[in-house]
Design an enzyme around this catalytic site. Structure first.
Site, short mmCIF file in Angstrom:
data_model
loop_
_atom_site.label_atom_id
_atom_site.label_comp_id
_atom_site.label_asym_id
_atom_site.label_seq_id
_atom_site.Cartn_x
_atom_site.Cartn_y
_atom_site.Cartn_z
N ARG A 117 0.99 -1.16 8.32
CA ARG A 117 -0.02 -1.56 7.33
C ARG A 117 -1.24 -0.71 7.62
O ARG A 117 -1.88 -0.86 8.67
CB ARG A 117 -0.34 -3.05 7.44
N HIS A 144 2.91 -2.32 -2.18
CA HIS A 144 3.29 -3.38 -1.23
C HIS A 144 4.79 -3.69 -1.45
O HIS A 144 5.15 -4.73 -1.98
CB HIS A 144 2.43 -4.62 -1.49
N GLN A 147 6.60 -6.96 -0.23
CA GLN A 147 6.21 -8.13 -1.03
C GLN A 147 7.09 -8.21 -2.29
O GLN A 147 7.47 -9.30 -2.73
CB GLN A 147 4.73 -7.99 -1.43
N ASP A 241 -3.56 -12.87 -7.29
CA ASP A 241 -3.89 -12.06 -6.11
C ASP A 241 -5.42 -12.13 -5.97
O ASP A 241 -6.13 -12.43 -6.94
CB ASP A 241 -3.42 -10.61 -6.32
N CYS A 282 0.73 -13.78 -3.94
CA CYS A 282 1.18 -13.09 -2.72
C CYS A 282 0.55 -13.70 -1.48
O CYS A 282 1.07 -13.52 -0.39
CB CYS A 282 0.89 -11.60 -2.82
N ARG A 310 9.15 -13.92 2.45
CA ARG A 310 8.76 -12.70 3.16
C ARG A 310 9.62 -12.56 4.41
O ARG A 310 10.06 -11.47 4.76
CB ARG A 310 7.27 -12.72 3.56
N1 CP Z 1 0.93 -11.12 1.11
C1 CP Z 1 0.64 -10.54 2.30
O1 CP Z 1 0.88 -9.36 2.51
O2 CP Z 1 0.10 -11.39 3.21
P1 CP Z 1 -0.54 -10.91 4.59
O3 CP Z 1 -1.76 -10.07 4.26
O4 CP Z 1 -0.91 -12.19 5.30
O5 CP Z 1 0.46 -10.11 5.33
#
Ligand code: CP
Length: 348
Positions: A117, A144, A147, A241, A282, A310
Site C-alpha cells: 500500500r 484498489h 477491494q 467511500d 469499502c 476482504r
Molecule cells: N477498504 C480498505 O482498504 O480498508 P483499510 O484502509 O482499512 O485497509
C-alpha cells in the site's frame, strides 16, 4: 536486465503476474479468483482451510494506515499455514536509505509474494519492475484491486433472485477515488451498468472513461457520470467511500461543502434506490459524513460482510498468485535434507 531468481523460494517465473489493477485481468481470471474465494470461504466455515501457503511469507509494505487490508492479508497468510510480515516505512529502508529497486530484489529473495500500500503509484510500479515474486497493489491513488474482488463476491453472494452481475446497476456516491475508478472498470468489464453520482468537480477522469468505453462495447455495459442524485432510482447497488483521503486533509472542508448534504448515503436515499437495493462501503466509514449510521446499519447494508470478504479475497489472492510457482518437495527430498543436517549437528 536479467532479474535474479529467488534462491530461497525457487519460483518458476515464466508466467508470473502482478496484481496492480483489475483492468489487467480477464473476467475468466477474475471468476477463477472468485471461485477460489468461494472454496476457501467454505473451508473456513468448517475450520478446514488447506495449508496452501505453508512455510510461505507475504511481505506487507504499508506506507499508509490500514485496518482491513493489513489484518486480512496477515490472517489469510496464517490461516493458509504461512506468515505475513508487516513492513512500515519505520521498519524498512524503502526509498529512504535503500532504493525501491534494491528493496524489491531483497524481498523477492526472502518472501514468496509482496503486498504494497503506497502513497505514490510509482513506488508500486517500481516494486513490480524489480520484484521476482508477484506484487499485489494493496491500494494506491489509482486503484484498489483487492477491494474489487471482495466487492464483486459480496454482491454475488447477496443476489437472491437469480439475477447476474450484468443485470445490475451500481452507483458510486462521491469522488473519483481509487475505489470509484476500480469499480468503473470492473463493472463495465463485467457488463454491469455503473454510475458515479457526485459533484462535477470531482467526477471521473476522461482517460478511464475512454477505457470503460472499450469495455462497454465488448460487454454491453453502460456508465453514466452525473451530479443528479435522483439517478439513484435506477440503481441496485449503492456504494459509499470517504469524501477525502488522508493525503487530502487540506481539502477536507472544501470537499465536505461540495458533497454534503446532497451526496450523503442516508436511509432516505436508500429508499429511493431500486427495491431490494444493497449498500456497500469499502470502509472505513465516517458516519457523520458520507454515510449515516442508520444507513450503515440498515438491513440492506452488506458493508461488514464486504469487509469480512476482504479476508476471503486475500486467501484466494495468496494462493492464486503463488500456487503455480511453488514446488512441493517429495518426502524423499525432505528426508534427505533432514538426514544431512542431523548428521552434521550430531557431529558438533
Ligand atoms: N477498504 C480498505 O482498504 O480498508 P483499510 O484502509 O482499512 O485497509
Amino acid at each position: 536486465m536479467k532479474l535474479p531468481s529467488s534462491s530461497a523460494t525457487n519460483l518458476k517465473k515464466e508466467n508470473m503476474k502482478h496484481m496492480i489493477s483489475m483492468k489487467d485481468f480477464t473476467t475468466k481470471e477474475m471468476d477463477d479468483m472468485m471461485e477460489l474465494m468461494a472454496l476457501l470461504k467454505d473451508a473456513r466455515k468448517d475450520n478446514a482451510i488447506p495449508k496452501l501457503f505453508e512455510n510461505k511469507s507475504v511481505g506487507m509494505i504499508f506506507e499508509a494506515g490500514s485496518t482491513r487490508t493489513r489484518v486480512s492479508f496477515e490472517v489469510a497468510a496464517t490461516l493458509l499455514g504461512g506468515h505475513g510480515l508487516f513492513l512500515s516505512p519505520r521498519d524498512i529502508h524503502l526509498g529512504a536509505k535503500e532504493s525501491i529497486d534494491d528493496t524489491a530484489r531483497v524481498l523477492s529473495r526472502m518472501c514468496d509474494i509482496v503486498m504494497a500500500r503506497t502513497n505514490d503509484p510509482e513506488t508500486v510500479d517500481a516494486l513490480c519492475k524489480m520484484s521476482t515474486v508477484p506484487v499485489i497493489n494493496g491500494l494506491d491513488t489509482r486503484f484498489h484491486p483487492t477491494q474489487m474482488l471482495a466487492d464483486l463476491f459480496t454482491i454475488k453472494e447477496h443476489i437472491t433472485d437469480g439475477r447476474k452481475l450484468s443485470d445490475l446497476t451500481l452507483a458510486f456516491m462521491g469522488d473519483a477515488t481509487d475505489v470509484c475508478r476500480s469499480l468503473l472498470l470492473t463493472c463495465t468489464k463485467y457488463g454491469m451498468n455503473f454510475k458515479q453520482i457526485g459533484p462535477v468537480k470531482y467526477q471521473m477522469e476522461q482517460e478511464w472513461l475512454d477505457l470503460a468505453d472499450e469495455y462497454c462495447k465488448e460487454t454491453g455495459a453502460s456508465y453514466e457520470i452525473t451530479d443528479d442524485v435522483e439517478k439513484i432510482s435506477e440503481c441496485d447497488v449503492v456504494y459509499g467511500d470517504s469524501f477525502y483521503w488522508v493525503t487530502q486533509l487540506d481539502e477536507k472542508e472544501e470537499r465536505l461543502n461540495a458533497f454534503m448534504p446532497d451526496y450523503v448515503i442516508t436511509e432516505e436515499l436508500m429508499s429511493k434506490a431500486k427495491p431490494g437495493a444493497m449498500l456497500l462501503h469499502c470502509l472505513p466509514a465516517n458516519d457523520k459524513e458520507e454515510v449515516t449510521r442508520e444507513a450503515l446499519e440498515g438491513e440492506y447494508s452488506v458493508a461488514f460482510d464486504e469487509a469480512e470478504n476482504r479476508l476471503t479475497a486475500q486467501m484466494a489472492i495468496l494462493v492464486y498468485f503463488t500456487h503455480k510457482y511453488m514446488e512441493t518437495p517429495s518426502e524423499e527430498v525432505k528426508k534427505m535434507h533432514a538426514d544431512k543436517v542431523n548428521d552434521f549437528l550430531n557431529k558438533l
